[in-house]
Design a protein around this motif. Structure first.
Motif, PDB file in Angstrom:
ATOM      1  N   SER A 111      44.560-107.182-103.028  1.00 14.56           N
ATOM      2  CA  SER A 111      43.774-107.880-104.051  1.00 14.56           C
ATOM      3  C   SER A 111      43.105-106.949-105.059  1.00 14.56           C
ATOM      4  O   SER A 111      42.505-107.425-106.019  1.00 14.56           O
ATOM      5  CB  SER A 111      42.717-108.755-103.379  1.00 14.56           C
ATOM      6  OG  SER A 111      41.793-107.949-102.677  1.00 14.56           O
ATOM      7  N   ILE A 112      43.206-105.642-104.871  1.00 18.38           N
ATOM      8  CA  ILE A 112      42.554-104.694-105.781  1.00 18.38           C
ATOM      9  C   ILE A 112      43.578-104.182-106.786  1.00 18.38           C
ATOM     10  O   ILE A 112      44.658-103.738-106.404  1.00 18.38           O
ATOM     11  CB  ILE A 112      41.904-103.540-104.991  1.00 18.38           C
ATOM     12  CG1 ILE A 112      40.809-104.087-104.077  1.00 18.38           C
ATOM     13  CG2 ILE A 112      41.338-102.487-105.936  1.00 18.38           C
ATOM     14  CD1 ILE A 112      40.159-103.071-103.175  1.00 18.38           C
ATOM     15  N   PRO A 113      43.238-104.227-108.092  1.00 23.33           N
ATOM     16  CA  PRO A 113      44.185-103.748-109.112  1.00 23.33           C
ATOM     17  C   PRO A 113      44.570-102.286-108.885  1.00 23.33           C
ATOM     18  O   PRO A 113      43.740-101.454-108.535  1.00 23.33           O
ATOM     19  CB  PRO A 113      43.415-103.900-110.425  1.00 23.33           C
ATOM     20  CG  PRO A 113      42.334-104.877-110.137  1.00 23.33           C
ATOM     21  CD  PRO A 113      42.002-104.713-108.680  1.00 23.33           C
ATOM     22  N   LEU A 114      45.840-101.994-109.137  1.00 23.75           N
ATOM     23  CA  LEU A 114      46.400-100.677-108.876  1.00 23.75           C
ATOM     24  C   LEU A 114      47.399-100.351-109.977  1.00 23.75           C
ATOM     25  O   LEU A 114      48.195-101.197-110.371  1.00 23.75           O
ATOM     26  CB  LEU A 114      47.108-100.714-107.510  1.00 23.75           C
ATOM     27  CG  LEU A 114      47.908 -99.518-107.058  1.00 23.75           C
ATOM     28  CD1 LEU A 114      47.007 -98.308-106.838  1.00 23.75           C
ATOM     29  CD2 LEU A 114      48.633 -99.867-105.755  1.00 23.75           C
ATOM     30  N   ARG A 115      47.353 -99.099-110.470  1.00 26.05           N
ATOM     31  CA  ARG A 115      48.300 -98.687-111.509  1.00 26.05           C
ATOM     32  C   ARG A 115      48.674 -97.235-111.291  1.00 26.05           C
ATOM     33  O   ARG A 115      47.825 -96.389-111.043  1.00 26.05           O
ATOM     34  CB  ARG A 115      47.666 -98.865-112.885  1.00 26.05           C
ATOM     35  CG  ARG A 115      48.607 -98.519-114.018  1.00 26.05           C
ATOM     36  CD  ARG A 115      48.093 -98.999-115.370  1.00 26.05           C
ATOM     37  NE  ARG A 115      46.726 -98.634-115.631  1.00 26.05           N
ATOM     38  CZ  ARG A 115      46.329 -97.886-116.664  1.00 26.05           C
ATOM     39  NH1 ARG A 115      47.209 -97.436-117.529  1.00 26.05           N
ATOM     40  NH2 ARG A 115      45.064 -97.613-116.824  1.00 26.05           N
ATOM     41  N   PHE A 116      49.961 -96.944-111.385  1.00 24.33           N
ATOM     42  CA  PHE A 116      50.493 -95.586-111.273  1.00 24.33           C
ATOM     43  C   PHE A 116      50.968 -95.169-112.660  1.00 24.33           C
ATOM     44  O   PHE A 116      51.766 -95.877-113.277  1.00 24.33           O
ATOM     45  CB  PHE A 116      51.695 -95.543-110.322  1.00 24.33           C
ATOM     46  CG  PHE A 116      51.403 -96.044-108.932  1.00 24.33           C
ATOM     47  CD1 PHE A 116      50.928 -95.181-107.959  1.00 24.33           C
ATOM     48  CD2 PHE A 116      51.619 -97.374-108.599  1.00 24.33           C
ATOM     49  CE1 PHE A 116      50.678 -95.634-106.675  1.00 24.33           C
ATOM     50  CE2 PHE A 116      51.375 -97.832-107.322  1.00 24.33           C
ATOM     51  CZ  PHE A 116      50.896 -96.955-106.350  1.00 24.33           C
ATOM     52  N   VAL A 117      50.511 -94.016-113.144  1.00 26.18           N
ATOM     53  CA  VAL A 117      50.942 -93.496-114.446  1.00 26.18           C
ATOM     54  C   VAL A 117      51.481 -92.090-114.217  1.00 26.18           C
ATOM     55  O   VAL A 117      50.757 -91.227-113.710  1.00 26.18           O
ATOM     56  CB  VAL A 117      49.775 -93.464-115.458  1.00 26.18           C
ATOM     57  CG1 VAL A 117      50.239 -92.892-116.789  1.00 26.18           C
ATOM     58  CG2 VAL A 117      49.182 -94.861-115.642  1.00 26.18           C
ATOM     59  N   PHE A 118      52.735 -91.878-114.606  1.00 25.37           N
ATOM     60  CA  PHE A 118      53.396 -90.602-114.370  1.00 25.37           C
ATOM     61  C   PHE A 118      53.543 -89.816-115.671  1.00 25.37           C
ATOM     62  O   PHE A 118      53.827 -90.390-116.721  1.00 25.37           O
ATOM     63  CB  PHE A 118      54.769 -90.822-113.740  1.00 25.37           C
ATOM     64  CG  PHE A 118      54.689 -91.444-112.375  1.00 25.37           C
ATOM     65  CD1 PHE A 118      54.550 -90.651-111.251  1.00 25.37           C
ATOM     66  CD2 PHE A 118      54.723 -92.820-112.212  1.00 25.37           C
ATOM     67  CE1 PHE A 118      54.450 -91.207-109.987  1.00 25.37           C
ATOM     68  CE2 PHE A 118      54.633 -93.394-110.956  1.00 25.37           C
ATOM     69  CZ  PHE A 118      54.491 -92.577-109.837  1.00 25.37           C
ATOM     70  N   ALA A 119      53.366 -88.507-115.590  1.00 27.58           N
ATOM     71  CA  ALA A 119      53.538 -87.638-116.750  1.00 27.58           C
ATOM     72  C   ALA A 119      55.013 -87.518-117.107  1.00 27.58           C
ATOM     73  O   ALA A 119      55.376 -87.467-118.279  1.00 27.58           O
ATOM     74  CB  ALA A 119      52.937 -86.262-116.477  1.00 27.58           C
ATOM     75  N   ASN A 120      55.867 -87.491-116.103  1.00 27.29           N
ATOM     76  CA  ASN A 120      57.305 -87.350-116.309  1.00 27.29           C
ATOM     77  C   ASN A 120      57.910 -88.729-116.571  1.00 27.29           C
ATOM     78  O   ASN A 120      57.737 -89.643-115.760  1.00 27.29           O
ATOM     79  CB  ASN A 120      57.944 -86.710-115.073  1.00 27.29           C
ATOM     80  CG  ASN A 120      59.404 -86.393-115.262  1.00 27.29           C
ATOM     81  OD1 ASN A 120      60.029 -86.764-116.246  1.00 27.29           O
ATOM     82  ND2 ASN A 120      59.957 -85.700-114.282  1.00 27.29           N
ATOM     83  N   PRO A 121      58.641 -88.930-117.674  1.00 29.27           N
ATOM     84  CA  PRO A 121      59.224 -90.246-117.954  1.00 29.27           C
ATOM     85  C   PRO A 121      60.376 -90.623-117.026  1.00 29.27           C
ATOM     86  O   PRO A 121      60.713 -91.791-116.896  1.00 29.27           O
ATOM     87  CB  PRO A 121      59.706 -90.126-119.405  1.00 29.27           C
ATOM     88  CG  PRO A 121      59.924 -88.671-119.617  1.00 29.27           C
ATOM     89  CD  PRO A 121      58.922 -87.962-118.740  1.00 29.27           C
ATOM     90  N   ASP A 122      60.982 -89.642-116.363  1.00 27.18           N
ATOM     91  CA  ASP A 122      62.097 -89.919-115.454  1.00 27.18           C
ATOM     92  C   ASP A 122      61.584 -90.091-114.028  1.00 27.18           C
ATOM     93  O   ASP A 122      60.671 -89.385-113.599  1.00 27.18           O
ATOM     94  CB  ASP A 122      63.108 -88.774-115.492  1.00 27.18           C
ATOM     95  CG  ASP A 122      63.723 -88.604-116.870  1.00 27.18           C
ATOM     96  OD1 ASP A 122      64.036 -89.631-117.499  1.00 27.18           O
ATOM     97  OD2 ASP A 122      63.861 -87.448-117.318  1.00 27.18           O
ATOM     98  N   PRO A 123      62.178 -91.023-113.276  1.00 31.03           N
ATOM     99  CA  PRO A 123      61.765 -91.200-111.875  1.00 31.03           C
ATOM    100  C   PRO A 123      61.988 -89.923-111.071  1.00 31.03           C
ATOM    101  O   PRO A 123      62.968 -89.214-111.275  1.00 31.03           O
ATOM    102  CB  PRO A 123      62.658 -92.324-111.362  1.00 31.03           C
ATOM    103  CG  PRO A 123      63.239 -92.958-112.568  1.00 31.03           C
ATOM    104  CD  PRO A 123      63.243 -91.934-113.654  1.00 31.03           C
TER     105      PRO A 123
END
Length: 127
Positions: free
Chosen positions: A59-71
């Motif tokens: 129930s808690i908002p979560l966001r992942f932001v990566f510096a590298n555009p490729d997985p």
């Protein structure tokens, strides 16, 4: 460095892309199942000394932001280790200076993100 945003905190946790890519797979698997757990990391690189622990729940908002555009390529053994930690009472404890150094450098022997699956027992495995 990648960023993990969680809950109402305005500042993100900075975690290496390769480590957070693995954490993301385990976290999303656990939360999709409705399973909560603890995630802990030490403060590095100029941050106040100490560590942070957060209770991960759906129930808690979560966001992942990566510096590298490729997985990032994923290491099946490291995923299993994190999944086992997430299932323990202590939760996942990240020590990325050691973990990032132990992950093979550009390619992994295991599967890329699209080829990670769950076994019949529900464990994360490289397909």
């Amino acid at each position: 460095m990648a960023h993990l945003y969680y809950g109402s905190e305005t500042g993100p946790a900075e975690i290496p892309d390769r480590v957070l890519a693995h954490v993301k797979v385990v976290v999303t698997t656990k939360l999709r199942r409705g399973e909560s757990f603890l995630l802990t990391w030490r403060h590095f690189d100029g941050h106040a000394p100490g560590r942070t622990s957060i209770w991960m729940q759906p129930s808690i908002p979560l966001r992942f932001v990566f510096a590298n555009p490729d997985p990032e390529p994923l290491d099946g053994e490291y995923l299993r280790d994190l999944a086992n930690q997430a299932n323990s009472s202590g939760g996942i404890v990240l020590e990325w200076q050691e973990e990032a150094a132990s992950l093979p450098e550009p390619a992994f022997a295991s599967a890329p993100a699209a080829q990670v699956a769950r076994s019949e027992a529900g464990e994360l495995v490289a397909a």
